[in-house]
Design a protein around this motif. Sequence first.
Motif, PDB file in Angstrom:
ATOM      1  N   GLU A 266     -47.704 -11.730  -7.726  1.00  7.88           N
ATOM      2  CA  GLU A 266     -46.769 -12.601  -8.453  1.00  7.88           C
ATOM      3  C   GLU A 266     -47.525 -13.759  -9.097  1.00  7.88           C
ATOM      4  OE1 GLU A 266     -43.062 -15.708  -7.584  1.00  7.88           O
ATOM      5  OE2 GLU A 266     -43.969 -14.583  -5.931  1.00  7.88           O
ATOM      6  N   ARG A 268     -48.312 -17.288 -10.193  1.00  6.08           N
ATOM      7  CA  ARG A 268     -47.907 -18.611  -9.723  1.00  6.08           C
ATOM      8  C   ARG A 268     -48.430 -19.733 -10.622  1.00  6.08           C
ATOM      9  NH1 ARG A 268     -46.541 -18.906  -4.247  1.00  6.08           N
ATOM     10  NH2 ARG A 268     -45.537 -16.955  -3.604  1.00  6.08           N
ATOM     11  N   GLN A 269     -49.617 -19.555 -11.168  1.00  4.35           N
ATOM     12  CA  GLN A 269     -50.195 -20.544 -12.083  1.00  4.35           C
ATOM     13  C   GLN A 269     -50.609 -19.834 -13.360  1.00  4.35           C
ATOM     14  OE1 GLN A 269     -53.249 -22.181  -9.186  1.00  4.35           O
ATOM     15  NE2 GLN A 269     -52.544 -24.122 -10.046  1.00  4.35           N
ATOM     16  N   GLY A 306     -48.144 -25.471 -10.853  1.00  2.18           N
ATOM     17  CA  GLY A 306     -47.728 -24.214 -10.248  1.00  2.18           C
ATOM     18  C   GLY A 306     -48.106 -24.093  -8.789  1.00  2.18           C
ATOM     19  N   ILE A 308     -47.925 -24.799  -4.718  1.00  2.00           N
ATOM     20  CA  ILE A 308     -46.750 -24.825  -3.845  1.00  2.00           C
ATOM     21  C   ILE A 308     -46.291 -26.251  -3.581  1.00  2.00           C
ATOM     22  CG2 ILE A 308     -45.852 -24.156  -1.574  1.00  2.00           C
ATOM     23  CD1 ILE A 308     -47.919 -21.869  -1.582  1.00  2.00           C
ATOM     24  N   TYR A 311     -43.581 -27.582  -5.828  1.00  2.00           N
ATOM     25  CA  TYR A 311     -42.230 -27.026  -5.802  1.00  2.00           C
ATOM     26  C   TYR A 311     -41.276 -28.021  -5.129  1.00  2.00           C
ATOM     27  CZ  TYR A 311     -44.059 -22.247  -6.657  1.00  2.00           C
ATOM     28  OH  TYR A 311     -44.667 -21.126  -7.177  1.00  2.00           O
TER      29      TYR A 311
END
Length: 340
Positions: A266, A268-269, A306, A308, A311
């Motif tokens: 996936e 993410r950045q 991006g 964690i 978030y």
Amino acid sequence: MHSRRKLMKAGLAAAALATTKVSAQAAGETASRSNGSDELPRKLTILSIRQDDGRETMGVKTAAGVLDVAAATKLLGLSAPLTLEALLVNGGNAELKTLVDTALKAPNAKAAFLDESKIKFGRLFNKPGKIVCLGLNYREHVEETGQKLPPLPILFNKYNNSLAPHMVTVQLPPRDVCYKFDYETELVVVIGRKARNVPVEDALSYVAGYAVGNDFTSRDLQLEVPGGQWMVGKTLDDFAPIGPYFVSADQIDPNNLDLETRVNGEVRQSSNTTKLIFNPQKIIAYASRLLALEPGDIIFTGTPSGVIVGYPKEKQVWLKAGDKIESTIQGLGTLSFTLA
């Protein structure tokens, strides 16, 4: 009295001769070091091979496969630096080029060419003099973490124990030590010549090459331990994977490279080095005003948005054992590692 004068003259002559020899030797060593630091690698893509005996030696990508430099020197009876750090610190670009060119033409060197898919990767670097890192160096990353734009580069460090190879399995610490693990894909700049008080416009001429790095981080140690522990949160064992390649600077424009991080496939950045607040030449110019950058030193230039920690808290799912992290930078390959 006469014999005493003779003895004194003989002693002085011997001392002068010894001094001359030492001075010549020192001059030769200085010239050798100077040549090594001034002669930058060109048209080279290098990786590190972990040998069966535990040594980590240099491999050079060629059209015929990866040339195992250690094996080639034995087969051909030629000398060349066996590691990337030796090449950067001591020089030997001409010898390495001769070895590669000879191996490509010599039938008895075929055994020194390896299939990259069967190589066990070693560390590109294991004893750099300095590992300099940048914090908050992409505008969107600054914004996602609620910080203010830094007026000057924010520097911190990692230690050599954190250095790890491509395809490493990072053993995570016990949960009672830390558990909020985060990725940070970063462009790594490798210094090739001694840099002190370097102007911005000349800074890239001091760069030997580039690589992909991940400034792997324990956010709880970094941000939640009383007082904050940036160094501790970022320099645990194997928390600085670098690889798979070192690519010589003549092949790369560091100011326009796409970056991407994937976790278990996936994305993410996803960003570009055009978005750096302080680009590599500004970082080198600034850092070299504070301390001398030496051949073999490496610089992590910061991570884009991006991560964690950026978030919303309710969506923060920290990395865990079994996760696979892939860091890709245009022209430099994909660095992969897993957690355990």
